[in-house]
Design a protein around this motif. Sequence first.
Motif, PDB file in Angstrom:
ATOM      1  N   UNK A 148      77.078  27.869 -18.723  1.00 23.93           N
ATOM      2  CA  UNK A 148      76.132  26.981 -19.420  1.00 23.93           C
ATOM      3  C   UNK A 148      75.611  25.910 -18.476  1.00 23.93           C
ATOM      4  N   UNK A 149      74.324  25.597 -18.642  1.00 26.00           N
ATOM      5  CA  UNK A 149      73.737  24.486 -17.894  1.00 26.00           C
ATOM      6  C   UNK A 149      73.776  23.238 -18.778  1.00 26.00           C
ATOM      7  N   UNK A 150      74.253  22.159 -18.210  1.00 27.27           N
ATOM      8  CA  UNK A 150      74.430  20.922 -18.961  1.00 27.27           C
ATOM      9  C   UNK A 150      73.342  19.930 -18.558  1.00 27.27           C
ATOM     10  N   UNK A 151      72.877  19.165 -19.533  1.00 25.70           N
ATOM     11  CA  UNK A 151      71.817  18.182 -19.264  1.00 25.70           C
ATOM     12  C   UNK A 151      72.239  17.189 -18.187  1.00 25.70           C
ATOM     13  N   UNK A 152      71.355  16.980 -17.222  1.00 21.44           N
ATOM     14  CA  UNK A 152      71.561  15.951 -16.204  1.00 21.44           C
ATOM     15  C   UNK A 152      70.398  14.978 -16.185  1.00 21.44           C
ATOM     16  N   UNK A 182      73.684   8.897  -8.453  1.00 22.10           N
ATOM     17  CA  UNK A 182      73.998   9.803  -9.569  1.00 22.10           C
ATOM     18  C   UNK A 182      72.899  10.847  -9.730  1.00 22.10           C
ATOM     19  N   UNK A 183      71.642  10.403  -9.650  1.00 23.56           N
ATOM     20  CA  UNK A 183      70.518  11.317  -9.846  1.00 23.56           C
ATOM     21  C   UNK A 183      70.533  12.455  -8.835  1.00 23.56           C
ATOM     22  N   UNK A 184      70.947  12.159  -7.594  1.00 21.03           N
ATOM     23  CA  UNK A 184      70.887  13.150  -6.530  1.00 21.03           C
ATOM     24  C   UNK A 184      72.234  13.837  -6.273  1.00 21.03           C
ATOM     25  N   UNK A 185      73.198  13.637  -7.144  1.00 19.24           N
ATOM     26  CA  UNK A 185      74.535  14.205  -6.971  1.00 19.24           C
ATOM     27  C   UNK A 185      74.487  15.717  -7.193  1.00 19.24           C
ATOM     28  N   UNK A 186      74.799  16.470  -6.151  1.00 19.49           N
ATOM     29  CA  UNK A 186      74.707  17.919  -6.232  1.00 19.49           C
ATOM     30  C   UNK A 186      75.760  18.543  -7.133  1.00 19.49           C
ATOM     31  N   UNK A 187      76.831  17.835  -7.477  1.00 22.65           N
ATOM     32  CA  UNK A 187      77.773  18.398  -8.433  1.00 22.65           C
ATOM     33  C   UNK A 187      77.108  18.587  -9.796  1.00 22.65           C
ATOM     34  N   UNK A 188      76.130  17.731 -10.101  1.00 23.55           N
ATOM     35  CA  UNK A 188      75.373  17.870 -11.344  1.00 23.55           C
ATOM     36  C   UNK A 188      74.144  18.773 -11.154  1.00 23.55           C
ATOM     37  N   UNK A 189      73.434  18.582 -10.072  1.00 25.98           N
ATOM     38  CA  UNK A 189      72.209  19.360  -9.847  1.00 25.98           C
ATOM     39  C   UNK A 189      72.506  20.846  -9.671  1.00 25.98           C
ATOM     40  N   UNK A 227      62.802  21.078 -21.007  1.00 21.16           N
ATOM     41  CA  UNK A 227      63.394  21.272 -19.687  1.00 21.16           C
ATOM     42  C   UNK A 227      64.727  22.011 -19.763  1.00 21.16           C
ATOM     43  N   UNK A 228      65.268  22.192 -20.991  1.00 23.86           N
ATOM     44  CA  UNK A 228      66.507  22.950 -21.168  1.00 23.86           C
ATOM     45  C   UNK A 228      66.270  24.242 -21.959  1.00 23.86           C
ATOM     46  N   UNK A 229      65.023  24.632 -22.112  1.00 20.30           N
ATOM     47  CA  UNK A 229      64.728  25.884 -22.806  1.00 20.30           C
ATOM     48  C   UNK A 229      65.061  27.072 -21.900  1.00 20.30           C
ATOM     49  N   UNK A 233      70.617  23.732 -11.988  1.00 16.12           N
ATOM     50  CA  UNK A 233      69.849  24.828 -11.410  1.00 16.12           C
ATOM     51  C   UNK A 233      70.599  26.167 -11.459  1.00 16.12           C
ATOM     52  N   UNK A 234      71.724  26.220 -12.152  1.00 22.83           N
ATOM     53  CA  UNK A 234      72.446  27.465 -12.302  1.00 22.83           C
ATOM     54  C   UNK A 234      73.045  27.986 -11.015  1.00 22.83           C
ATOM     55  N   UNK A 235      73.434  27.073 -10.116  1.00 21.28           N
ATOM     56  CA  UNK A 235      73.974  27.472  -8.812  1.00 21.28           C
ATOM     57  C   UNK A 235      75.490  27.397  -8.744  1.00 21.28           C
ATOM     58  N   UNK A 236      76.145  26.914  -9.804  1.00 20.94           N
ATOM     59  CA  UNK A 236      77.583  26.684  -9.726  1.00 20.94           C
ATOM     60  C   UNK A 236      78.415  27.778 -10.380  1.00 20.94           C
ATOM     61  N   UNK A 237      77.768  28.814 -10.893  1.00 19.14           N
ATOM     62  CA  UNK A 237      78.489  29.935 -11.481  1.00 19.14           C
ATOM     63  C   UNK A 237      78.983  29.706 -12.892  1.00 19.14           C
ATOM     64  N   UNK A 238      78.740  28.545 -13.466  1.00 20.43           N
ATOM     65  CA  UNK A 238      79.187  28.265 -14.829  1.00 20.43           C
ATOM     66  C   UNK A 238      78.227  28.888 -15.841  1.00 20.43           C
TER      67      UNK A 238
END
Length: 426
Positions: free
Chosen positions: A291-295, A273-280, A81-83, A284-289
Motif C-alpha cells: 500500500x502507498x501511504x499519503x505523504x 520531512x518533505x524530501x525524506x526518501x523513506x516516505x517518498x 493524487x492517491x487514485x 512512488x511504490x519503490x519500497x515493495x510495500x
Amino acid sequence: MKRALFCRGAILAQQVALESSLPAAISPVPRFQRAMSSVSIPPPTCLLRPLNAPNRYMFGPGPSNVPPRILAAGGRPIIGHMHGEMFEIMNDIKKGIQYAFQTENNMTLAMSGSGHTAMECAVFNTVEPGESVLVAVNGIWGERVAEIAERMGASVHTMVKAPGGYFTNQEIEQALAKHKPVLFFLTHGESSAGIAHPIDGIGDLCRQHDCLFLVDSVASLGGAPLYMDKQKIDILYSGSQKALNSPPGTAPISFNERACKKMFNRKTKPVSYLLDMTHLSNYWGCDGKPARIYHHTGPVSGFFTLRESLAILAETGLENSWRHHKEVAEYLYKGLEDLGLKLFIPDKSLRLPSVTTIAVPSGYDWREIIAYMMKHHQMEITGGLGPSLGMVLRVGLMGYNCNKANADMVVAAIGDALKHCHKSKA
C-alpha cells in the motif's frame, strides 16, 4: 404577484417586531451594519483583469517553449493524487525516467518541485551532519550544492575551476584521497558556462574511495549522452523544463543500491520531512510495500505533463535526440561564428549541445543585447549566471525548440542587436 409581495412584507414586519422585542444584550447587529463589508483589504484591481501571458521564443537556458501536446496533457481533468489511475501514471513516469537515465534502478521517481528540489533531496538523504562532502565547482550549480551541504552541517570541500573549466580524473582522484568524502558532486551539463563535463571513469574512482557519485543533469538530459548505470553514477537528477519541454515543477531523480544502502542506514533523520526518501519511496511504490501511504499532495497536472514529455522522448528515441541536439548545435555554432562571434567553450567536444555560450562581444553591454532581442524579436536569450555573469550570452535550443529554423532566427536576432546596440569605442 400581489400575494407574494404581501407575504414578503408580512415576514419582514414580523422580523422587525421580533428584533425590537429582544433584550439589548442579544439584539442582533443593526441591518445597516450587516450590509457593510467585514474586510478591510479590497480585491486587487490587477486580479480583476484577464491573465496576460505573452507568446515568446524561449531560447534561453530554460524553461523552453512547451509543445501543444504537452500543454494539452496539463489541461486534462484533475484526479486524486492517491487514485489508482494516478499511481499508474506515476509508474509510467518511473519507467520513462529509467529510460532517459539509462538505469535499472528501482529507486527512481520524480520530485514535486524544480531541479533544486532534487538537488536538496540527494544531499539531505545521503549526507549526515559532520560528514565530508566534495563538490566540483565550475559554475553556479556546484556553488549551490556546496551551500546546501554546508547548511545541513556537512564538512564541505570544493574543487574550483573558472567557468568553462573541467576537472581531470587525476585531479578528482587526488581530491577524493585527500578529503575522503561520502559524496562527490559534479554537474554534467553546467548551463551557466555551457560545458558538458566528461563523466567516464569518475564512477570507478568514487567506488575505489567508497564515495557516492552524485551528478546534475538538469541541462543535459535528452540533449547529451549520459548512461547512469554504465558510468556508475550513484545518484542522478534532472529537471522537467529544459530538453524534456515540460513546465517547470517536477524533477526526475534516481538512486542505485549503493546510494540506498547509505540513505536507509543513517543514524539521524534527514533535515527535511518533505524530501525524506523513506516516505517518498513508498509514495512512488519503490519500497515493495503493498500500500502507498499519503505523504504529500503531488502536482497532478505536472505529472501529466512530465509523463507526456517522457513519452515523446521514448517515441523519438534517446540516441536520436542526442544526435539531433548535436547537429542543430553545430549548425548554430557556424551561424554565430559567421557573425564574428566567439564561442565561450573553445573545445567542441566539451560544449553542451542544449545550451550554447557566446563570449560577450567586446565593447557591448550584454544587458542591452538581450533587452533589444526581447523588445524587438520577442525572443529570450540570457546572460551569464553566478561565476559566468558578465562573461557570456546563453542560447538554449532544446527539445521542441531544437531545430535549424530556430537557430537561424537566433543568429538573425543577435545580428540585428549587434547593429543597433551601442558599442563603445574601446
